[in-house]
Design a protein around this motif. Structure first.
Motif: not given
Length: 389
Positions: A242-256, A319-322, A376-382
């Motif tokens: 869950s902590c990684l999900t928090e950090a990934r959200f920041g990466i979604v924006w940061g990479a931009l 999975e949306q953060v992924s 794979l996270v997205v593929g599993q959800k699909l």
């Protein structure tokens, strides 16, 4: 003819509140004043003044800014995302400092810690007076945290931790580490003061990426801790994930932010660089490159805005953060590489930020879940079928 900045092409600022825009301007200004004049030297020297930057960011309320109480700003997810974008426009390592401090170490204590742990650590961490790190990745266990070898065993009323963590941002300068270890009852988290006997941190040298970031290895040699160091709310692997999900959200924006900085640099360069008697911005192939990159940047920004709205509504799923991390980092590194071609030989010079961003994004592509893991996270959800085992 008038020019517009890449992220002004679709007039998307209308999606932001006045407070969001004001906060973005403040962060952009501190990056322009405090980071841009020095970051090329930090990168070349392989060092960064972590404590000085943390103190400055703490004064602005950027550390743990999306958390509430304990000196944290309680900002919206979108505001936090915009801050990450501006930070990474300066350098991915600078955004990593803030992300690891707030979205990993502070978030773990805020979500899973005791009241005593929160009172002890969160106020000084929010102020930038104490530095935190997050010990999950191990030398032999990166994408498979379930295989962690670090162990915590009971010894009377204490815990004894043994093992090692690798590629830990902020570790060489940290005051506290959130360490994840396997126990007889599953994975548990511990807030470990870095001056505890048996804890050592070694700076990782000779990096080709994220050089303006302090990265280290943590060794735990029979580290004895009281039970009060255990994060009481953290039970099982879901807690660190869950902590990684928090950090990934920041990466979604940061990479931009890294992509935007590359694209703005390429546009400025193309408009001033002359070949065959005219600016290279006037050539069709150059404009085609710029147009395609601007489109991908806009799409990534729209995705980030949507995920920010979901987060602020309490409806954001892992999975949306992924989806966001997979798309935005992949497109950001493609933009950086393409911008390098527009700058030609100058693209590899430290005088311009493009190659530095491209090198940094190679790390961003890998950490907090590789692109393959997010596929794979997205593929599993699909499909409803896990490909991890």
């Amino acid at each position: 003819m008038d020019r517009v900045a890449p992220l002004e092409l679709l007039d998307l600022d209308g999606n932001l509140s006045p407070e969001d825009r004001d906060m973005r301007a403040v962060v952009r200004r501190v990056i322009d004043d405090r980071v841009r004049p020095h970051v090329a030297t930090w990168y070349e020297d392989g060092r960064v003044p972590v404590r000085e930057l943390a103190a400055e960011f703490g004064k602005l309320g950027l550390l743990g800014m999306h958390l509430t109480g304990y000196g944290c700003a309680g900002a919206t997810a979108t505001a936090y995302g915009l801050a990450c974008l501006e930070l990474e426009a300066g350098d991915s390592g600078v955004r990593s400092l803030v992300s690891v401090q707030g979205s990993l170490a502070m978030f773990a204590i805020h979500r899973y810690g005791s009241e005593e742990q929160k009172q002890r650590w969160l106020p000084p961490m929010a102020a930038g007076e104490a530095i935190g790190c997050f010990g999950l990745t191990e030398p032999d266990h990166g994408s498979d945290p379930a295989g962690m070898a670090t162990r915590a065993r009971r010894d009377g009323g204490d815990w004894v931790l043994t093992g090692g963590k690798m590629w830990i941002t902020n570790a060489p300068v940290a005051d506290v580490a959130v360490i994840w270890a396997r126990t007889d009852d599953g994975v548990r988290g511990f807030a470990v003061p870095m001056d505890t006997p048996g804890v050592t941190a070694r700076e990782i040298k000779h990096k080709m990426s994220l050089r303006a970031s302090s990265t280290g290895e943590i060794v735990l040699d029979d580290v004895r801790l009281p039970d009060a160091a255990r994060l009481p709310g953290a039970e099982g692997l879901k807690a660190p994930l869950s902590c990684l999900t928090e950090a990934r959200f920041g990466i979604v924006w940061g990479a931009l932010g890294a992509a935007r900085d590359c694209l703005e640099t390429a546009i400025d360069y193309a408009c001033s660089r002359e070949q065959f008697g005219r600016p290279i911005a006037g050539f069709q192939l150059t404009q085609a490159k710029l147009a395609d990159m601007a489109l991908e940047l806009q799409k990534g920004y729209l995705l980030a805005l949507h995920l920010g709205a979901l987060a602020d509504a309490g409806r954001l799923r892992p999975e949306q953060v992924s989806v966001g991390k997979l798309n935005n980092v992949r497109e950001a590194i493609a933009i950086a590489r393409q911008c390098r071609t527009i700058l030609g030989a100058n693209g590899i010079s430290a005088e311009y930020p493009v190659m530095r961003h491209a090198n940094n994004l190679e790390s961003v592509l890998t950490y907090e879940g590789t692109s393959e893991v997010h596929q794979l996270v997205v593929g599993q959800k699909l499909t409803g079928v896990s490909a991890f085992v």
